[in-house]
Write a protein that holds these residues in place. Structure first.
Motif, short mmCIF file in Angstrom:
data_model
loop_
_atom_site.label_atom_id
_atom_site.label_comp_id
_atom_site.label_asym_id
_atom_site.label_seq_id
_atom_site.Cartn_x
_atom_site.Cartn_y
_atom_site.Cartn_z
N GLU B 94 -71.55 -47.64 -57.78
CA GLU B 94 -72.87 -47.62 -58.41
C GLU B 94 -74.02 -47.60 -57.40
OE1 GLU B 94 -73.45 -47.06 -61.54
OE2 GLU B 94 -71.27 -46.86 -61.61
N PHE B 95 -73.65 -47.63 -56.11
CA PHE B 95 -74.70 -47.77 -55.10
C PHE B 95 -75.53 -46.49 -54.95
CE2 PHE B 95 -76.44 -49.13 -50.94
CZ PHE B 95 -76.87 -50.37 -51.35
N GLY B 96 -74.93 -45.36 -55.27
CA GLY B 96 -75.71 -44.12 -55.27
C GLY B 96 -76.82 -44.21 -56.30
N ALA B 97 -76.48 -44.73 -57.47
CA ALA B 97 -77.49 -44.90 -58.52
C ALA B 97 -78.56 -45.90 -58.07
CB ALA B 97 -76.84 -45.37 -59.81
N ASP B 98 -78.12 -46.97 -57.38
CA ASP B 98 -79.08 -47.95 -56.87
C ASP B 98 -80.09 -47.29 -55.93
OD1 ASP B 98 -77.68 -49.86 -58.27
OD2 ASP B 98 -76.60 -50.65 -56.53
N LEU B 99 -79.59 -46.43 -55.05
CA LEU B 99 -80.48 -45.78 -54.08
C LEU B 99 -81.45 -44.81 -54.76
CD1 LEU B 99 -78.24 -45.00 -50.97
CD2 LEU B 99 -79.79 -46.91 -51.35
N GLU B 100 -80.97 -44.17 -55.82
CA GLU B 100 -81.86 -43.24 -56.53
C GLU B 100 -83.07 -43.95 -57.12
OE1 GLU B 100 -80.07 -40.63 -59.40
OE2 GLU B 100 -78.76 -39.67 -57.93
N ALA B 101 -82.93 -45.26 -57.31
CA ALA B 101 -84.03 -46.02 -57.89
C ALA B 101 -85.19 -46.20 -56.91
CB ALA B 101 -83.54 -47.40 -58.35
N ASP B 102 -84.94 -46.02 -55.62
CA ASP B 102 -86.01 -46.19 -54.65
C ASP B 102 -86.06 -45.03 -53.65
OD1 ASP B 102 -87.99 -47.07 -52.96
OD2 ASP B 102 -87.30 -49.13 -52.95
N PRO B 103 -86.64 -43.90 -54.08
CA PRO B 103 -86.67 -42.70 -53.24
C PRO B 103 -87.42 -42.93 -51.92
CG PRO B 103 -87.46 -42.22 -55.46
CD PRO B 103 -87.30 -43.70 -55.35
N VAL B 104 -88.46 -43.75 -51.97
CA VAL B 104 -89.26 -43.94 -50.76
C VAL B 104 -88.44 -44.66 -49.70
CG1 VAL B 104 -91.30 -45.03 -49.77
CG2 VAL B 104 -91.45 -43.92 -51.99
N LEU B 105 -87.78 -45.74 -50.09
CA LEU B 105 -86.97 -46.49 -49.14
C LEU B 105 -85.82 -45.63 -48.61
CD1 LEU B 105 -86.83 -49.24 -47.81
CD2 LEU B 105 -85.36 -50.03 -49.66
N THR B 106 -85.25 -44.81 -49.48
CA THR B 106 -84.16 -43.93 -49.09
C THR B 106 -84.64 -42.88 -48.08
OG1 THR B 106 -83.06 -44.26 -51.20
CG2 THR B 106 -82.43 -42.32 -49.95
N ALA B 107 -85.77 -42.27 -48.36
CA ALA B 107 -86.32 -41.28 -47.43
C ALA B 107 -86.72 -41.93 -46.11
CB ALA B 107 -87.53 -40.58 -48.06
N LEU B 108 -87.26 -43.14 -46.19
CA LEU B 108 -87.63 -43.85 -44.97
C LEU B 108 -86.43 -44.01 -44.05
CD1 LEU B 108 -89.99 -45.64 -43.65
CD2 LEU B 108 -88.68 -47.58 -44.50
N ASP B 109 -85.34 -44.42 -44.65
CA ASP B 109 -84.12 -44.66 -43.89
C ASP B 109 -83.60 -43.39 -43.23
OD1 ASP B 109 -83.05 -47.37 -44.01
OD2 ASP B 109 -81.14 -46.28 -44.07
N VAL B 110 -83.54 -42.32 -43.99
CA VAL B 110 -83.05 -41.04 -43.45
C VAL B 110 -83.94 -40.59 -42.30
CG1 VAL B 110 -82.70 -38.61 -43.96
CG2 VAL B 110 -82.01 -40.33 -45.63
N THR B 111 -85.24 -40.62 -42.54
CA THR B 111 -86.19 -40.12 -41.55
C THR B 111 -86.15 -40.94 -40.26
OG1 THR B 111 -87.61 -39.40 -43.35
CG2 THR B 111 -88.60 -39.51 -41.18
#
Lengths: 202, 202
Positions: B94-111
């Motif tokens: 379910e962690f993929g779904a968890d990450l989809e809930a916070d696009p900004v934090l996810t993009a921050l991490d990737v960048t």
DNA sequence: ATTATCTATAGATCTATAGATAATGC
DNA sequence: ATTATCTATAGATCTATAGATAATGC
């Protein structure tokens, strides 16, 4: 005055290649914004104004670096594309090892794709489309393998394609961050084997 | 004059939070080097000099943004950590779904991770260690599941941990680049299911 | 009294241009 | 005669500092 003009001399072509090479290394290490024209020029052995004669703007240089990298990646993909269905997927198991052979190109790709995630630019569109094409290549192979009876009928080609792309990408990042401790080659082989085992017809 | 001093007033704390929020958004969208202090200050509703009162240097701001993000990610991981062995792995689906809930934090991490791949810095070390910890968490769960007889005895915990981390990471990138067309939630669920199916004891 | 913010500006880059000079090919 | 490179510099940012002013808490 300058202007790339019609004919290029051997000396100029060699310089162009040296600049592209230096730019690839520095963009890979420090990103597009992190690498200055002056630093790239110095690495290539000329002044920044000299560099600008060959590539009028920094963005032109970036596009040329990406184009050169794309051509090399296409070449690396040729042995994969030459196959179909299950054989294509099996060949892809070796693609992690292929990427380990060129750390600079791999780092360039990771860095530039992350740096152009959201902005609306030529570079962003390049990456968006490249991922679409790569997923389409894999999804097609899964469909062919299914049609040939080599893989189960109930597999989802789109999901399998995205996940296989994801493993390769994610391993790339861990391989770079761990300085090689995480093996791209080993991880990718294990993943493809696992997929085939799981999706083999009953 | 300035200097963060000992006691902070409510107004100052609110400002700090607003600056961190603006910085997270801009770093996520444009990267650390791509986002200027002036742009972040404007987004937060003050001048760049005002911002510098709260965070003496841009690097201090980056570290604070990372620290805040890390704390939130730790919180998101709590329900995963609360489980053991196979149950932990199932929760991770379910962690993929968890990450989809916070696009900004996810993009921050990737960048940010891509931007600090190679340079020797505090940020680089943070990412290196976070990946090590995450892989250790997963490898431990695979070992426990194996010991409990829930998964095959011949599985390789290190490889499985790296690959599961890789899928999550790679899906993140495709999810962002495809503007949501590639589903992190779906891909991650399919992957975890597939792993469990493949590694179930005979 | 202390904390927060502002104006003004120094100093360091960075991209790019103009115009002169050097090297090469015909 | 053309291609390649250099020196010098304009103009735009960008980070950070100094010092003045405004807002808040005791």
């Amino acid at each position: 005055m300058n202007a790339p003009a019609g004919t290029r001399q051997p000396r100029g072509l060699a310089r162009r290649a040296a600049i592209l090479d230096a730019a690839r290394r520095l963009f890979a290490r420090q990103g597009f914004k992190g690498a200055s024209l002056a630093a790239i020029a110095q690495e290539a052995g000329l002044t920044d104004a000299g560099l600008i004669y060959h590539f009028p703007t920094k963005n032109d240089l970036l596009l040329a670096v990406i184009e050169a990298g794309d051509a090399e990646q296409d070449q690396a993909l040729a042995p994969v594309r030459a196959r179909r269905g299950l054989a294509l997927l099996r060949r892809l198991a070796e693609f992690g090892a292929d990427l380990e052979a060129d750390p600079v190109l791999t780092a360039l790709d990771v860095t530039l794709s992350a740096e152009h995630l959201q902005e609306d630019s030529k570079v962003n569109r390049y990456f968006v489309q490249r991922y679409e094409r790569f997923r389409a290549l894999l999804a097609g192979a899964f469909e062919e393998a299914r049609a040939a009876g080599d893989l189960r009928a109930d597999l989802d080609p789109a999901v399998e394609a995205a996940n296989m792309t994801a493993v390769l990408d994610g391993l790339r990042l861990q391989w770079l961050l761990s300085d090689g401790a995480v093996s791209m080659a080993g991880g990718m082989r294990a993943y493809v084997e696992g997929v085939i085992a799981r999706l083999s017809p009953p």
